[in-house]
Design an enzyme around this catalytic site. Structure first.
Site, PDB file in Angstrom:
ATOM      1  N   TYR A  22       0.351  -1.892  -0.043  1.00  0.00           N
ATOM      2  CA  TYR A  22      -0.142   0.395   0.753  1.00  0.00           C
ATOM      3  C   TYR A  22       0.995   1.329  -0.221  1.00  0.00           C
ATOM      4  O   TYR A  22       0.230   2.411  -0.141  1.00  0.00           O
ATOM      5  CB  TYR A  22      -1.182  -0.156   1.203  1.00  0.00           C
ATOM      6  CG  TYR A  22      -0.079  -0.256   2.640  1.00  0.00           C
ATOM      7  CD1 TYR A  22       0.303   1.137   3.236  1.00  0.00           C
ATOM      8  CD2 TYR A  22      -0.339  -1.225   3.278  1.00  0.00           C
ATOM      9  CE1 TYR A  22       1.042   1.335   4.449  1.00  0.00           C
ATOM     10  CE2 TYR A  22       0.074  -0.954   4.613  1.00  0.00           C
ATOM     11  CZ  TYR A  22       0.863   0.040   5.284  1.00  0.00           C
ATOM     12  OH  TYR A  22       1.550  -0.333   6.627  1.00  0.00           O
ATOM     13  N   GLU A  23       1.737   0.662   0.422  1.00  0.00           N
ATOM     14  CA  GLU A  23       2.813   1.852   0.072  1.00  0.00           C
ATOM     15  C   GLU A  23       3.443   2.886  -1.389  1.00  0.00           C
ATOM     16  O   GLU A  23       3.840   3.259  -1.591  1.00  0.00           O
ATOM     17  CB  GLU A  23       4.291   2.247   1.072  1.00  0.00           C
ATOM     18  CG  GLU A  23       4.321   2.047   2.908  1.00  0.00           C
ATOM     19  CD  GLU A  23       5.020   1.444   3.162  1.00  0.00           C
ATOM     20  OE1 GLU A  23       6.359   2.097   2.881  1.00  0.00           O
ATOM     21  OE2 GLU A  23       5.928   0.556   3.494  1.00  0.00           O
ATOM     22  N   SER A  42       0.577  -7.082   5.212  1.00  0.00           N
ATOM     23  CA  SER A  42       2.430  -8.071   5.046  1.00  0.00           C
ATOM     24  C   SER A  42       2.612  -9.248   4.989  1.00  0.00           C
ATOM     25  O   SER A  42       1.247  -9.808   4.654  1.00  0.00           O
ATOM     26  CB  SER A  42       2.756  -7.314   6.073  1.00  0.00           C
ATOM     27  OG  SER A  42       2.397  -7.462   6.845  1.00  0.00           O
TER      28      SER A  42
HETATM   29  C1  R1P Z   1      -2.397  -1.890   9.634  1.00  0.00           C
HETATM   30  O1  R1P Z   1      -2.517  -1.426  11.212  1.00  0.00           O
HETATM   31  C2  R1P Z   1      -0.755  -1.905   9.539  1.00  0.00           C
HETATM   32  O2  R1P Z   1      -0.343  -2.751  11.405  1.00  0.00           O
HETATM   33  C3  R1P Z   1       0.032  -4.041  10.214  1.00  0.00           C
HETATM   34  C4  R1P Z   1      -0.525  -3.957   8.648  1.00  0.00           C
HETATM   35  O3  R1P Z   1      -0.015  -5.163   8.077  1.00  0.00           O
HETATM   36  C5  R1P Z   1      -0.690  -2.172   8.799  1.00  0.00           C
HETATM   37  O4  R1P Z   1       0.275  -2.407   7.876  1.00  0.00           O
HETATM   38  O5  R1P Z   1       1.371  -3.583  10.070  1.00  0.00           O
HETATM   39  P1  R1P Z   1       2.824  -4.882   9.819  1.00  0.00           P
HETATM   40  O6  R1P Z   1       1.494  -6.148   8.935  1.00  0.00           O
HETATM   41  O7  R1P Z   1       3.296  -4.157   9.514  1.00  0.00           O
HETATM   42  O8  R1P Z   1       3.624  -5.574  10.836  1.00  0.00           O
END
Ligand code: R1P
Length: 284
Positions: free
Chosen positions: A90-91, A222
């Site tokens: 999403y970035e 992620s």
């Molecule tokens: C949303 O709050 C963020 O938290 C989680 C999601 O994927 C999103 O980036 O982060 P990480 O998966 O990087 O821990």
């Protein structure tokens, strides 16, 4: 569907060569720190800290709770490299760019990857603050062709069609389970299926209910790109989701998902996760 642009082989090599020239440390274990979980890196001894922007071709972290630094050092006597901050599609990054550091780690000699994330709990038996060992994943963006391995295969890293039925190493998972017993964390431990969505908007109520029907236990934005890329180059992988909030499944709920809550829960459980990983790495 978004198109995947593959990263040139030379970029991985240049990044790895630069890192090798800037630290004597040669870790075999890499840890990717999820949202708000970067404090693990602070606990390493004999640290070498490298900001992402110093490394050729490395992407930049843009999300709060993701510092954007590689931290090399000793965790419980073992050399490790921690990513204090990861990348997300999403970035605006492609799946292969999100997973860029994993191939660089492979070139550095890393063979074990610990991937952590903050996730929303879909399974109604879960509670905020639970630690879920990932036993499998669903690559939802993959259903429309998004995969970090899209594009010409880099045979030097792995095969064209890698198997994913053993993506999450059972031995590592059992070892981690043993650690939770030793640390008295067994009551907050779960084992489940993580689903990656693209984000950045959080899931709708209908989407959460759909994921529940599909057997998903936790959802996030992620982890899957890094795991697919790590397995492609035969790394052993442990995936850990911290359940930072519960997904909203009912139209009667007045709750609203937000990143502040995610970061707060991460802070609350950071000490437990650090204890777990420290204990685990010592057993590896
Ligand atoms: C949303 O709050 C963020 O938290 C989680 C999601 O994927 C999103 O980036 O982060 P990480 O998966 O990087 O821990």
């Amino acid at each position: 569907c978004l198109m995947e642009s593959s990263v040139p082989l030379q970029s991985y090599k240049e990044a790895a060569e630069w890192i090798l020239a800037h630290t004597d440390q040669r870790p075999r274990i890499a840890v990717i720190c999820g949202s708000g979980l970067g404090t693990l890196a602070e606990t390493l001894e004999n640290k070498t800290v490298i900001p992402y922007e110093d490394i050729p071709h490395f992407p930049s972290s843009t999300v709060p709770g993701h510092a954007g630094r590689l931290v090399f050092g000793l965790l419980n006597g073992k050399q490790c490299v921690c990513m204090q901050g990861r990348f997300h599609i999403y970035e605006g990054y492609s799946m292969s760019t999100v997973a860029f550091p994993v191939r660089v780690f492979s070139l550095l000699g890393v063979d074990t990857l610990i991937v952590t994330n903050a996730a929303g709990g879909i399974n109604s038996n879960y509670s905020v603050g639970d630690i879920m060992f990932i036993k499998d994943h669903i690559n939802m963006p993959g259903f429309c062709g998004q995969n970090p391995l899209r594009g010409p295969n880099e045979d030097g890293f792995g095969v064209r069609f890698p198997c994913m039925s053993d993506a999450y190493d059972q031995h590592l998972r059992h070892l981690a389970m043993d650690c939770t017993q030793e640390l008295g964390l067994q009551d907050i431990v779960q084992e489940g299926i993580y689903c990656m969505l693209g984000g950045p908007s959080y899931e709708t109520i209908a989407e959460c209910n759909m994921l529940k029907l599909l057997g998903v236990d936790a959802v996030g934005m992620s982890t899957v790109p890094e795991v697919i890329t790590g397995r492609h180059c035969r790394m052993h992988i442990l995936g850990i989701s911290l359940i930072t909030n519960m997904a909203i499944l009912s139209y009667n709920s007045t709750a609203h998902a937000n990143h502040q809550e995610v970061l707060q829960t991460s802070q609350l459980r950071a000490a437990a996760l650090i204890a777990l990983l420290t204990n685990l790495v010592g057993k590896m």
